[in-house]
Design an enzyme around this catalytic site. Sequence first.
Site, PDB file in Angstrom:
ATOM      1  N   ARG A  78      -8.011 -19.131  27.863  1.00 48.99           N
ATOM      2  CA  ARG A  78      -6.722 -19.264  27.818  1.00 48.99           C
ATOM      3  C   ARG A  78      -5.498 -17.490  26.926  1.00 48.99           C
ATOM      4  O   ARG A  78      -6.850 -17.317  26.090  1.00 48.99           O
ATOM      5  CB  ARG A  78      -6.592 -19.657  25.796  1.00 48.99           C
ATOM      6  CG  ARG A  78      -5.643 -20.233  25.525  1.00 48.99           C
ATOM      7  CD  ARG A  78      -5.939 -21.354  24.110  1.00 48.99           C
ATOM      8  NE  ARG A  78      -4.526 -21.870  23.517  1.00 48.99           N
ATOM      9  CZ  ARG A  78      -4.466 -21.158  22.206  1.00 48.99           C
ATOM     10  NH1 ARG A  78      -5.638 -20.959  21.841  1.00 48.99           N
ATOM     11  NH2 ARG A  78      -3.136 -22.089  21.649  1.00 48.99           N
ATOM     12  N   ASN A 155       2.319 -21.765  20.270  1.00 51.87           N
ATOM     13  CA  ASN A 155       0.537 -22.184  19.352  1.00 51.87           C
ATOM     14  C   ASN A 155       1.104 -22.773  18.327  1.00 51.87           C
ATOM     15  O   ASN A 155       1.619 -21.836  17.873  1.00 51.87           O
ATOM     16  CB  ASN A 155       0.039 -20.740  19.067  1.00 51.87           C
ATOM     17  CG  ASN A 155      -1.381 -20.642  18.600  1.00 51.87           C
ATOM     18  OD1 ASN A 155      -2.373 -21.242  18.865  1.00 51.87           O
ATOM     19  ND2 ASN A 155      -1.633 -19.742  17.147  1.00 51.87           N
ATOM     20  N   GLU A 156      -0.176 -23.351  17.452  1.00 55.22           N
ATOM     21  CA  GLU A 156       0.171 -23.977  16.634  1.00 55.22           C
ATOM     22  C   GLU A 156       1.611 -23.658  15.657  1.00 55.22           C
ATOM     23  O   GLU A 156       1.893 -23.264  15.011  1.00 55.22           O
ATOM     24  CB  GLU A 156      -0.218 -23.106  15.927  1.00 55.22           C
ATOM     25  CG  GLU A 156      -1.904 -23.322  15.716  1.00 55.22           C
ATOM     26  CD  GLU A 156      -2.955 -22.519  15.014  1.00 55.22           C
ATOM     27  OE1 GLU A 156      -2.525 -21.341  14.278  1.00 55.22           O
ATOM     28  OE2 GLU A 156      -4.640 -22.584  15.739  1.00 55.22           O
ATOM     29  N   HIS A 224      -6.632 -28.627  17.495  1.00 56.44           N
ATOM     30  CA  HIS A 224      -7.531 -26.850  16.780  1.00 56.44           C
ATOM     31  C   HIS A 224      -8.175 -27.176  15.807  1.00 56.44           C
ATOM     32  O   HIS A 224      -7.997 -28.496  14.983  1.00 56.44           O
ATOM     33  CB  HIS A 224      -6.004 -26.333  16.568  1.00 56.44           C
ATOM     34  CG  HIS A 224      -5.672 -25.035  17.910  1.00 56.44           C
ATOM     35  ND1 HIS A 224      -4.986 -24.593  17.254  1.00 56.44           N
ATOM     36  CD2 HIS A 224      -5.424 -25.678  19.094  1.00 56.44           C
ATOM     37  CE1 HIS A 224      -4.390 -23.752  18.430  1.00 56.44           C
ATOM     38  NE2 HIS A 224      -5.187 -24.888  19.469  1.00 56.44           N
ATOM     39  N   TYR A 226     -10.675 -26.872  13.093  1.00 57.57           N
ATOM     40  CA  TYR A 226     -10.947 -25.609  12.105  1.00 57.57           C
ATOM     41  C   TYR A 226     -11.353 -26.161  11.004  1.00 57.57           C
ATOM     42  O   TYR A 226     -12.092 -26.832  10.774  1.00 57.57           O
ATOM     43  CB  TYR A 226      -9.898 -24.004  11.904  1.00 57.57           C
ATOM     44  CG  TYR A 226     -10.478 -23.896  12.765  1.00 57.57           C
ATOM     45  CD1 TYR A 226     -10.780 -23.075  13.589  1.00 57.57           C
ATOM     46  CD2 TYR A 226      -9.023 -23.427  13.698  1.00 57.57           C
ATOM     47  CE1 TYR A 226     -10.808 -21.814  14.170  1.00 57.57           C
ATOM     48  CE2 TYR A 226      -8.254 -22.565  14.403  1.00 57.57           C
ATOM     49  CZ  TYR A 226      -9.286 -22.346  15.014  1.00 57.57           C
ATOM     50  OH  TYR A 226      -9.147 -21.401  16.283  1.00 57.57           O
ATOM     51  N   GLU A 253      -8.360 -24.969  20.019  1.00 55.56           N
ATOM     52  CA  GLU A 253      -8.690 -23.590  20.024  1.00 55.56           C
ATOM     53  C   GLU A 253      -9.869 -24.278  18.309  1.00 55.56           C
ATOM     54  O   GLU A 253      -9.908 -25.851  18.100  1.00 55.56           O
ATOM     55  CB  GLU A 253      -8.073 -22.884  18.735  1.00 55.56           C
ATOM     56  CG  GLU A 253      -6.991 -22.467  19.381  1.00 55.56           C
ATOM     57  CD  GLU A 253      -6.520 -21.052  19.010  1.00 55.56           C
ATOM     58  OE1 GLU A 253      -6.714 -21.088  17.041  1.00 55.56           O
ATOM     59  OE2 GLU A 253      -5.521 -20.399  18.493  1.00 55.56           O
ATOM     60  N   TRP A 282     -12.246 -20.101  19.927  1.00 56.51           N
ATOM     61  CA  TRP A 282     -11.374 -19.071  19.907  1.00 56.51           C
ATOM     62  C   TRP A 282     -12.836 -18.021  19.079  1.00 56.51           C
ATOM     63  O   TRP A 282     -13.499 -18.453  18.620  1.00 56.51           O
ATOM     64  CB  TRP A 282     -10.719 -19.267  18.328  1.00 56.51           C
ATOM     65  CG  TRP A 282      -9.934 -18.041  18.310  1.00 56.51           C
ATOM     66  CD1 TRP A 282      -9.911 -16.831  17.599  1.00 56.51           C
ATOM     67  CD2 TRP A 282      -8.642 -17.908  18.867  1.00 56.51           C
ATOM     68  NE1 TRP A 282      -9.147 -15.717  16.621  1.00 56.51           N
ATOM     69  CE2 TRP A 282      -8.275 -16.254  18.104  1.00 56.51           C
ATOM     70  CE3 TRP A 282      -7.438 -18.010  19.584  1.00 56.51           C
ATOM     71  CZ2 TRP A 282      -6.639 -15.836  18.057  1.00 56.51           C
ATOM     72  CZ3 TRP A 282      -6.525 -17.904  19.668  1.00 56.51           C
ATOM     73  CH2 TRP A 282      -6.017 -16.644  19.126  1.00 56.51           C
TER      74      TRP A 282
END
Length: 455
Positions: A78, A155-156, A224, A226, A253, A282
């Site tokens: 990516r 992205n995001e 993503h 996290y 991610e 990531w």
Amino acid sequence: MMRRWAIALASALALVAALFVQVLPAQADTGFRVENGRLVDAAGNDFIIRGVSHAHTWYPQELDSLAGIKSLGANAVRVVLSSGDRWTENDAADVANVVAECKAHRLICVLEVHDTTGYGEESAAATLDQAVDYWLRVQEAVEGEEDYVLVNIGNEPYGNDAATNEAWAADTSAAIDRLRGAGFEHTLVVDAPNWGQDWQGTMRQQAQGVFDSDPHANTVFSIHMYGVYEQESTVVGYLESFVDAGLPLIVGEFGHDHSDGNPDEDAIMHHTERLGLGYIGWSWSGNSGGVDYLDMVEDFDPARITPWGERIFNGPDGIAETAVEAPVYGGGEPTEEPTDEPTEEPTEEPTGEPTAPAGDCTAEYTVGNEWPGGFQAQVTVTAGTDLDGWTVGWTLPGGEGITQSWNAVVSTSGSEVSAADAGYNAVLSEGQSTSFGFTGTRQDPAEVPELTCTS
């Protein structure tokens, strides 16, 4: 007269046929596509992404990193690009060179615009519409590369502002519509709001409508993972919600640690493998600002692999063990369909000698992110004995309300809250934990209330 009527009829039939051609979705015979909720290549082979992100826009001199990424087993990369709204724009010539390097190293190229990160909360962030403007400027660099390139629109694209996030579905559909109208035939990848983590459930709830808005039915959703995904049950619940709905999903991610919490990378990697879903870690190298622990190698050197790099490349369910090179490059046998059998509730072995809590269960309440007028909280339920169902109750502090929840069935009556298990996380062995989360409104700083937990 008859001849004129025949000519008129033929013209009418031709017009009807043309209308049918316009309304039917285009069916490309090249490139990736979504089929039955899965990403497949032009020949219909499953392609499960096993890759990492590379911060090209900030380190354009490090494009040789693609060789290192490939050498450690990845089948995709990516690549971070900039639309010029926040950082230096990667022009069409640069993008064409990136694509050529991906192909030279037999990697599938997932190209993403990073300038949209945190829109609505990050003042400098670009809109999805601005990201589309960029894709149109560099279209010549990716045209005809549908076998090798996926387009991650932005992205995001939203932060944690609930009011702004309400536009996620409409704005994402509009971006897809503009790209398709301009002739983009590629598989499109769209990120979740909430800095990609979707803890408000916006993407999960509205993904079907966004997918249906793509006239090519060729959009993949990206979550993503996290700090929101600290618990295995949270990971499983999110991934399986898309699989059960027949919607395509990748973990676009994730890391082994993060400033907002400690994601369960083992669960992320295990359950994406079990479900046949792609993941992209990531990131390769070059992290700063206190998150340098997310570097997989030191100073872009594949010979200096970090603990995080060792985990994602060489650990269980890691890239080296699970990646299959894309068939377009002559890679291995097509990936077998995953056996999505109903899963037992994850059993999280406690560390050390656990002491079972008194009573049927206990619950611990933690306030996570806060923003003007709102907050996010997580409740961890621990079984004091074997449980088949649980309920947590509390009284809302003054000025607080609940707007959205996940991994539990939450109801309110006045200020009283009742949160019952979601079914898939009902069964807990003695000493085992699960968690659920929610977002709420507030007037003052969020408080931690007294909880009750019953079975």
